[in-house]
Write a protein that holds these residues in place. Structure first.
Motif, PDB file in Angstrom:
ATOM      1  N   ASP A   1       0.825  -1.212   0.000  1.00  0.00           N
ATOM      2  CA  ASP A   1       0.000   0.000   0.000  1.00  0.00           C
ATOM      3  C   ASP A   1       0.858   1.261   0.000  1.00  0.00           C
ATOM      4  O   ASP A   1       0.516   2.257  -0.667  1.00  0.00           O
ATOM      5  CB  ASP A   1      -0.950   0.000   1.208  1.00  0.00           C
TER       6      ASP A   1
ATOM      7  N   SER B   1       2.073   1.557  -3.572  1.00  0.00           N
ATOM      8  CA  SER B   1       1.046   1.890  -4.565  1.00  0.00           C
ATOM      9  C   SER B   1       0.533   3.325  -4.420  1.00  0.00           C
ATOM     10  O   SER B   1      -0.110   3.835  -5.341  1.00  0.00           O
ATOM     11  CB  SER B   1      -0.117   0.900  -4.482  1.00  0.00           C
TER      12      SER B   1
ATOM     13  N   PRO C   1       0.938   2.882  -8.604  1.00  0.00           N
ATOM     14  CA  PRO C   1      -0.203   1.960  -8.509  1.00  0.00           C
ATOM     15  C   PRO C   1      -0.163   0.801  -9.492  1.00  0.00           C
ATOM     16  O   PRO C   1      -0.954  -0.129  -9.356  1.00  0.00           O
ATOM     17  CB  PRO C   1      -1.400   2.875  -8.798  1.00  0.00           C
ATOM     18  N   HIS C   2       0.736   0.815 -10.475  1.00  0.00           N
ATOM     19  CA  HIS C   2       0.735  -0.242 -11.485  1.00  0.00           C
ATOM     20  C   HIS C   2       2.120  -0.855 -11.662  1.00  0.00           C
ATOM     21  O   HIS C   2       2.537  -1.153 -12.783  1.00  0.00           O
ATOM     22  CB  HIS C   2       0.231   0.310 -12.828  1.00  0.00           C
TER      23      HIS C   2
ATOM     24  N   GLN D   1       3.322  -6.195  -7.754  1.00  0.00           N
ATOM     25  CA  GLN D   1       2.030  -6.883  -7.725  1.00  0.00           C
ATOM     26  C   GLN D   1       2.216  -8.392  -7.766  1.00  0.00           C
ATOM     27  O   GLN D   1       1.533  -9.134  -7.051  1.00  0.00           O
ATOM     28  CB  GLN D   1       1.177  -6.400  -8.896  1.00  0.00           C
TER      29      GLN D   1
ATOM     30  N   ARG E   1      -7.561 -10.259  -9.862  1.00  0.00           N
ATOM     31  CA  ARG E   1      -8.670  -9.716 -10.654  1.00  0.00           C
ATOM     32  C   ARG E   1      -8.823  -8.215 -10.450  1.00  0.00           C
ATOM     33  O   ARG E   1      -9.022  -7.463 -11.408  1.00  0.00           O
ATOM     34  CB  ARG E   1      -9.962 -10.445 -10.280  1.00  0.00           C
ATOM     35  N   GLU E   2      -8.734  -7.777  -9.216  1.00  0.00           N
ATOM     36  CA  GLU E   2      -8.876  -6.355  -8.914  1.00  0.00           C
ATOM     37  C   GLU E   2      -7.763  -5.555  -9.581  1.00  0.00           C
ATOM     38  O   GLU E   2      -8.009  -4.483 -10.174  1.00  0.00           O
ATOM     39  CB  GLU E   2      -8.851  -6.148  -7.405  1.00  0.00           C
ATOM     40  N   THR E   3      -6.541  -6.049  -9.494  1.00  0.00           N
ATOM     41  CA  THR E   3      -5.400  -5.333 -10.053  1.00  0.00           C
ATOM     42  C   THR E   3      -5.481  -5.264 -11.569  1.00  0.00           C
ATOM     43  O   THR E   3      -5.222  -4.218 -12.173  1.00  0.00           O
ATOM     44  CB  THR E   3      -4.097  -6.025  -9.619  1.00  0.00           C
TER      45      THR E   3
ATOM     46  N   ALA F   1      -8.188  -5.421 -13.369  1.00  0.00           N
ATOM     47  CA  ALA F   1      -9.312  -4.556 -13.739  1.00  0.00           C
ATOM     48  C   ALA F   1      -8.955  -3.086 -13.611  1.00  0.00           C
ATOM     49  O   ALA F   1      -9.441  -2.246 -14.385  1.00  0.00           O
ATOM     50  CB  ALA F   1     -10.521  -4.881 -12.876  1.00  0.00           C
ATOM     51  N   ASP F   2      -8.119  -2.750 -12.643  1.00  0.00           N
ATOM     52  CA  ASP F   2      -7.752  -1.357 -12.404  1.00  0.00           C
ATOM     53  C   ASP F   2      -6.645  -0.861 -13.336  1.00  0.00           C
ATOM     54  O   ASP F   2      -6.400   0.344 -13.419  1.00  0.00           O
ATOM     55  CB  ASP F   2      -7.288  -1.175 -10.960  1.00  0.00           C
ATOM     56  N   ALA F   3      -5.973  -1.789 -14.009  1.00  0.00           N
ATOM     57  CA  ALA F   3      -4.843  -1.413 -14.856  1.00  0.00           C
ATOM     58  C   ALA F   3      -5.325  -0.773 -16.158  1.00  0.00           C
ATOM     59  O   ALA F   3      -6.439  -1.053 -16.625  1.00  0.00           O
ATOM     60  CB  ALA F   3      -3.994  -2.642 -15.175  1.00  0.00           C
TER      61      ALA F   3
ATOM     62  N   SER G   1      -2.214  -3.026 -20.460  1.00  0.00           N
ATOM     63  CA  SER G   1      -1.196  -3.272 -19.440  1.00  0.00           C
ATOM     64  C   SER G   1      -0.933  -4.772 -19.326  1.00  0.00           C
ATOM     65  O   SER G   1      -1.854  -5.579 -19.454  1.00  0.00           O
ATOM     66  CB  SER G   1      -1.679  -2.743 -18.088  1.00  0.00           C
TER      67      SER G   1
END
Length: 333
Positions: A176, A179, A183-184, A189, A212-214, A216-218, A222
């Motif tokens: 955290d 990030s 964040p990417h 990750q 999945r969350e990571t 989706a946020d990329a 990416s």
């Protein structure tokens, strides 16, 4: 999962000598040969050349993902700790030499640990392993205190957190902090994903959820979609035997992997680069293990005669398995 090791003086066959995506040549897995733009870094490391090393990282600039990626590769070059220790003494305020040295100490420690589960590692191995990781941690604590935005150091601290068994909460805290500024950062990750797997005290719900969350946020294109493939490979490894094969053959798993590939390295916005290599390697493996050879074909085509050994090392005789799967995938088109 360990990261690949590059021996000082080791030279693999160049990709140009291979036989193409459908050929039978042994794949080039040494990252310094597979990704020729990294060659100056290896040359500097072989020559104990800090000025050359510094110049290589200066070209990267503040791209934390690329700095961390290269730092991880440099850590695998044998006997580099002496010249990195000299660089740390010469540049005590610079975060780069301390981070590179910490990465090297981490790699030495993980080699002592080996790839076995904890119950198969001796007490002496654990003691030596932890000694190296504590040396690395001391360097990284300083860097992160002085440069809290320095992503490569926080990424390395995810490896020490796992090896020193500091737990899920501490690993997540470190991620955290990273990030907030980056964040990417894919390598970070991937390291947290390992921590979230059951073998390190996590759960499949946590591992798949994070992947999945990571993804989706990329941003579209990416390589982060490969995290979904990594989670499924880890679960396949944990299951073993026929259950593992059936797991990856499941239509729902296949469809999730297809979607992950389409939104990442197969997306029109994807720009091939160093991180593409590992992502295509991971997708090629997971689709092959599930028998989805037509899906694997695009990833083998992108790789040609190169491959990142990271997850392929889970297979016995993996280089021959790679060429067998690659030939089958080409024939399936």
């Amino acid at each position: 999962m360990g990261e690949s090791t590059v021996g000082k003086g080791t030279v693999s066959k160049g990709a140009a000598e291979g036989g193409g995506p459908g050929g039978s040549s042994v794949p080039v897995s040494d990252p310094f040969d597979a990704l020729p733009d990294l060659a100056p870094l290896r040359a500097a490391a072989w020559d104990d050349d800090w000025a050359g090393t510094q110049a290589f990282f200066a070209e990267i600039g503040d791209r934390a993902a690329d700095v961390s990626f290269a730092a991880g590769l440099l850590a695998g070059v044998e006997r580099t700790e002496a010249y990195l220790e000299r660089a740390v003494k010469a540049l005590p305020a610079d975060p780069l030499p301390r981070t590179l040295l910490a990465e090297r100490y981490i790699r030495i420690g993980w080699r002592v640990h080996g790839g076995a589960r904890a119950e198969r590692v001796s007490r002496d191995q654990f003691a030596t392993f932890h000694d190296w990781l504590r040396k690395a941690e001391l360097l990284l604590i300083e860097v992160c205190a002085e440069h809290p935005e320095y992503g490569p150091a926080w990424t390395a601290r995810l490896l020490t957190a796992r090896g020193l068994e500091l737990g899920q909460s501490e690993a997540r805290r470190r991620y955290d902090r990273l990030s907030e500024h980056h964040p990417h950062l894919l390598r970070a990750q991937s390291q947290l994903l390992q921590q979230l797997c059951p073998k390190w005290g996590g759960s499949w719900e946590a591992a798949h959820g994070f992947a999945r969350e990571t993804a989706a946020d990329a941003p579209p294109g990416s390589p982060a979609g490969a995290l979904i493939a990594e989670a499924h490979i880890e679960r396949w490894l944990d299951l073993g035997g026929a259950a593992a094969t059936e797991y990856l053959r499941d239509v729902a798993v296949r469809n999730e992997l297809r979607d992950a590939a389409r939104t990442s390295v197969l997306h029109p916005d994807h720009r091939p680069g160093r991180h593409s290599w590992g992502a295509h390697s991971t997708f090629a493996l997971v689709f092959s293990l599930g028998g989805h050879l037509r899906d694997a074909a695009a990833h083998f085509a992108a790789l040609g005669d190169t491959v990142s050994e990271s997850f392929w090392q889970y297979l016995p005789d993996w280089k021959n398995r790679f060429t067998t799967y690659r030939t089958a995938a080409s024939a399936a088109l």
